[in-house]
Structure formats: structure tokens, C-alpha cells
Write a protein that holds these residues in place. Structure first.
Motif, PDB file in Angstrom:
ATOM      1  N   GLY A 122      76.210  51.125  59.275  1.00  0.00           N
ATOM      2  CA  GLY A 122      76.531  52.320  58.496  1.00  0.00           C
ATOM      3  C   GLY A 122      75.945  53.545  59.171  1.00  0.00           C
ATOM      4  N   THR A 123      75.099  54.256  58.458  1.00  0.00           N
ATOM      5  CA  THR A 123      74.451  55.454  59.015  1.00  0.00           C
ATOM      6  C   THR A 123      72.984  55.227  59.335  1.00  0.00           C
ATOM      7  OG1 THR A 123      73.957  56.265  56.791  1.00  0.00           O
ATOM      8  CG2 THR A 123      76.035  57.003  57.797  1.00  0.00           C
ATOM      9  N   ARG A 124      72.536  53.987  59.373  1.00  0.00           N
ATOM     10  CA  ARG A 124      71.126  53.669  59.621  1.00  0.00           C
ATOM     11  C   ARG A 124      70.830  53.698  61.123  1.00  0.00           C
ATOM     12  NH1 ARG A 124      72.995  50.070  55.943  1.00  0.00           N
ATOM     13  NH2 ARG A 124      72.979  48.367  57.467  1.00  0.00           N
ATOM     14  N   ILE A 125      70.855  54.909  61.677  1.00  0.00           N
ATOM     15  CA  ILE A 125      70.606  55.162  63.095  1.00  0.00           C
ATOM     16  C   ILE A 125      69.566  56.277  63.166  1.00  0.00           C
ATOM     17  CG2 ILE A 125      71.632  55.850  65.297  1.00  0.00           C
ATOM     18  CD1 ILE A 125      74.362  54.938  64.108  1.00  0.00           C
ATOM     19  N   TYR A 126      68.400  55.965  63.729  1.00  0.00           N
ATOM     20  CA  TYR A 126      67.256  56.879  63.657  1.00  0.00           C
ATOM     21  C   TYR A 126      66.648  57.150  65.030  1.00  0.00           C
ATOM     22  CZ  TYR A 126      67.552  54.903  58.953  1.00  0.00           C
ATOM     23  OH  TYR A 126      68.004  54.463  57.733  1.00  0.00           O
ATOM     24  N   LEU A 154      77.426  56.680  68.303  1.00  0.00           N
ATOM     25  CA  LEU A 154      77.135  55.384  67.692  1.00  0.00           C
ATOM     26  C   LEU A 154      77.648  55.343  66.253  1.00  0.00           C
ATOM     27  CD1 LEU A 154      73.497  54.878  69.024  1.00  0.00           C
ATOM     28  CD2 LEU A 154      75.384  53.250  69.367  1.00  0.00           C
ATOM     29  N   ALA A 155      77.391  56.406  65.498  1.00  0.00           N
ATOM     30  CA  ALA A 155      77.795  56.444  64.092  1.00  0.00           C
ATOM     31  C   ALA A 155      79.309  56.452  63.926  1.00  0.00           C
ATOM     32  CB  ALA A 155      77.178  57.663  63.410  1.00  0.00           C
ATOM     33  N   ALA A 156      80.019  57.033  64.892  1.00  0.00           N
ATOM     34  CA  ALA A 156      81.478  57.121  64.805  1.00  0.00           C
ATOM     35  C   ALA A 156      82.175  55.860  65.311  1.00  0.00           C
ATOM     36  CB  ALA A 156      81.968  58.335  65.598  1.00  0.00           C
ATOM     37  N   ASN A 157      81.450  55.002  65.993  1.00  0.00           N
ATOM     38  CA  ASN A 157      82.044  53.785  66.534  1.00  0.00           C
ATOM     39  C   ASN A 157      82.256  52.774  65.413  1.00  0.00           C
ATOM     40  OD1 ASN A 157      81.432  50.851  67.711  1.00  0.00           O
ATOM     41  ND2 ASN A 157      82.489  52.084  69.258  1.00  0.00           N
ATOM     42  N   SER A 158      83.476  52.301  65.254  1.00  0.00           N
ATOM     43  CA  SER A 158      83.793  51.425  64.120  1.00  0.00           C
ATOM     44  C   SER A 158      83.010  50.113  64.157  1.00  0.00           C
ATOM     45  CB  SER A 158      85.294  51.155  64.054  1.00  0.00           C
ATOM     46  OG  SER A 158      85.737  50.513  65.237  1.00  0.00           O
ATOM     47  N   GLY A 159      82.810  49.538  65.349  1.00  0.00           N
ATOM     48  CA  GLY A 159      82.061  48.285  65.452  1.00  0.00           C
ATOM     49  C   GLY A 159      80.611  48.439  65.064  1.00  0.00           C
ATOM     50  N   VAL A 207      71.726  40.025  67.674  1.00  0.00           N
ATOM     51  CA  VAL A 207      72.649  39.798  68.784  1.00  0.00           C
ATOM     52  C   VAL A 207      74.009  40.415  68.479  1.00  0.00           C
ATOM     53  CG1 VAL A 207      73.946  38.000  70.023  1.00  0.00           C
ATOM     54  CG2 VAL A 207      71.484  37.754  69.679  1.00  0.00           C
ATOM     55  N   SER A 208      74.484  40.248  67.256  1.00  0.00           N
ATOM     56  CA  SER A 208      75.772  40.826  66.857  1.00  0.00           C
ATOM     57  C   SER A 208      75.751  42.349  66.975  1.00  0.00           C
ATOM     58  CB  SER A 208      76.096  40.404  65.423  1.00  0.00           C
ATOM     59  OG  SER A 208      77.290  40.988  64.987  1.00  0.00           O
ATOM     60  N   LEU A 209      74.679  42.965  66.506  1.00  0.00           N
ATOM     61  CA  LEU A 209      74.558  44.422  66.605  1.00  0.00           C
ATOM     62  C   LEU A 209      74.467  44.860  68.059  1.00  0.00           C
ATOM     63  CD1 LEU A 209      74.253  47.238  65.472  1.00  0.00           C
ATOM     64  CD2 LEU A 209      71.841  46.720  64.989  1.00  0.00           C
ATOM     65  N   SER A 210      73.696  44.150  68.869  1.00  0.00           N
ATOM     66  CA  SER A 210      73.581  44.544  70.278  1.00  0.00           C
ATOM     67  C   SER A 210      74.925  44.420  70.994  1.00  0.00           C
ATOM     68  CB  SER A 210      72.499  43.738  70.998  1.00  0.00           C
ATOM     69  OG  SER A 210      72.891  42.400  71.201  1.00  0.00           O
ATOM     70  N   ALA A 211      75.723  43.426  70.634  1.00  0.00           N
ATOM     71  CA  ALA A 211      77.059  43.289  71.233  1.00  0.00           C
ATOM     72  C   ALA A 211      77.928  44.492  70.887  1.00  0.00           C
ATOM     73  CB  ALA A 211      77.719  41.994  70.773  1.00  0.00           C
ATOM     74  N   ALA A 212      77.846  44.963  69.653  1.00  0.00           N
ATOM     75  CA  ALA A 212      78.608  46.153  69.246  1.00  0.00           C
ATOM     76  C   ALA A 212      78.112  47.388  69.996  1.00  0.00           C
ATOM     77  CB  ALA A 212      78.500  46.359  67.735  1.00  0.00           C
ATOM     78  N   VAL A 213      76.799  47.510  70.160  1.00  0.00           N
ATOM     79  CA  VAL A 213      76.231  48.651  70.885  1.00  0.00           C
ATOM     80  C   VAL A 213      76.663  48.622  72.348  1.00  0.00           C
ATOM     81  CG1 VAL A 213      74.053  49.626  71.758  1.00  0.00           C
ATOM     82  CG2 VAL A 213      74.290  49.049  69.335  1.00  0.00           C
ATOM     83  N   LYS A 214      76.631  47.446  72.975  1.00  0.00           N
ATOM     84  CA  LYS A 214      77.044  47.342  74.383  1.00  0.00           C
ATOM     85  C   LYS A 214      78.524  47.669  74.542  1.00  0.00           C
ATOM     86  CE  LYS A 214      75.405  43.230  74.895  1.00  0.00           C
ATOM     87  NZ  LYS A 214      75.057  41.909  75.436  1.00  0.00           N
ATOM     88  N   ALA A 215      79.359  47.196  73.631  1.00  0.00           N
ATOM     89  CA  ALA A 215      80.792  47.515  73.693  1.00  0.00           C
ATOM     90  C   ALA A 215      81.007  49.017  73.549  1.00  0.00           C
ATOM     91  CB  ALA A 215      81.554  46.747  72.613  1.00  0.00           C
ATOM     92  N   PHE A 216      80.277  49.645  72.640  1.00  0.00           N
ATOM     93  CA  PHE A 216      80.338  51.103  72.476  1.00  0.00           C
ATOM     94  C   PHE A 216      79.930  51.806  73.767  1.00  0.00           C
ATOM     95  CE2 PHE A 216      77.157  54.480  72.096  1.00  0.00           C
ATOM     96  CZ  PHE A 216      77.981  55.559  71.771  1.00  0.00           C
ATOM     97  N   ALA A 217      78.777  51.408  74.328  1.00  0.00           N
ATOM     98  CA  ALA A 217      78.222  52.106  75.492  1.00  0.00           C
ATOM     99  C   ALA A 217      79.135  52.019  76.701  1.00  0.00           C
ATOM    100  CB  ALA A 217      76.841  51.548  75.830  1.00  0.00           C
ATOM    101  N   GLU A 218      79.760  50.884  76.910  1.00  0.00           N
ATOM    102  CA  GLU A 218      80.605  50.711  78.094  1.00  0.00           C
ATOM    103  C   GLU A 218      81.877  51.560  78.034  1.00  0.00           C
ATOM    104  OE1 GLU A 218      79.777  49.377  80.840  1.00  0.00           O
ATOM    105  OE2 GLU A 218      77.983  48.292  80.226  1.00  0.00           O
TER     106      GLU A 218
END
Length: 128
Positions: free
Chosen positions: A22-26, A11-16, A74-85
Motif C-alpha cells: 500500500g503506502t507503507r514506504i518510509y 514504488l508507491a505507483a507500481n501496482s506490484g 521474498v515476495s515483496l523483494s521480487a516486486a521491488v526488483k521487477a519495479f527497479a529493472e
């Protein structure tokens, strides 16, 4: 390395994703009582083996996309879904062979007045 740490580093390395949080992943909870948003928290929901003697496992992770507005969540979740797929990482053991978004739902924390979109991701992994 663990599956959770692979997921976090991915997640942290994914540009989107990184462009938004940033690094706010806990893991589980925010790093402070007054978090900077948007941010992500994540947790393992379940983990199980597959049939036979294979080392493949399935692990379900909940990725919480937090923001001060619904549009930002919603914008963040779209980036997370694109990363996950697109995500896999088999450079270590355990590794993640495949990720699949299996559920998504909206939430609002009335006490904190922040929005959350929950993205559930099923990971096919090699080991725990």
C-alpha cells in the motif's frame, strides 16, 4: 523534487509493490514503533558525479523489504526488483534515467522478530 521522493513515488505507483505494501514506504525508519508489515524503508547509501561536465550522477539506494515471514519478504523483494529493472522518471529535474539492481541479501531482526531483504539499486540520475 528529489531523487528519494521520485523513488518513493515510483514504488508507491507500481501496482506490484502497492498491492503488497500500500503506502507503507518510509525514508530510513518506519512511521511508528509498531509498524504494519509488510513495509518498505529506503535510504541513500552513496552518491557521486560522473566524469566531465555532465549532470549525470550515480546514486545507490538501499530498499529494505520488511515482513513477518521470510516468504512474504521474498515476495515483496521480487516486486521491488521487477519495479527497479523497469523504472525511469525524467519528467522533472532531477530525474532518474535508469535503475539497476546491484545486490540483494537476507536479514533477520532477532529483537523485533521480522525478516528483511535488502535490495540495493544503482540509479543513474540527472542531478542530485
Amino acid at each position: 523534487m528529489t531523487i528519494a521522493s521520485l523513488l518513493k513515488s515510483g514504488l508507491a505507483a507500481n501496482s506490484g509493490v502497492a498491492a503488497i505494501v500500500g503506502t507503507r514506504i518510509y525514508p530510513l525508519v518506519f512511521g511508528s514503533n509498531n509498524p504494519t508489515l509488510p513495509a518498505i524503508t529506503y535510504q541513500r547509501i552513496s552518491s557521486s558525479g560522473t566524469n566531465g561536465s555532465t549532470a549525470l550522477r550515480e546514486s545507490r539506494y538501499q530498499i529494505n523489504c520488511w515482513a513477518t515471514t521470510h516468504v512474504a519478504a521474498v515476495s515483496l523483494s521480487a516486486a521491488v526488483k521487477a519495479f527497479a529493472e523497469e523504472f525511469s522518471d525524467t519528467t522533472s529535474t532531477p530525474g532518474i534515467k535508469m535503475a539497476l539492481v546491484v545486490n540483494e541479501n537476507d536479514d533477520f531482526d532477532d529483537q523485533a522478530k521480522i525478516y528483511r531483504i535488502i535490495v540495493d539499486v544503482m540509479l543513474t540520475t540527472t542531478g542530485d
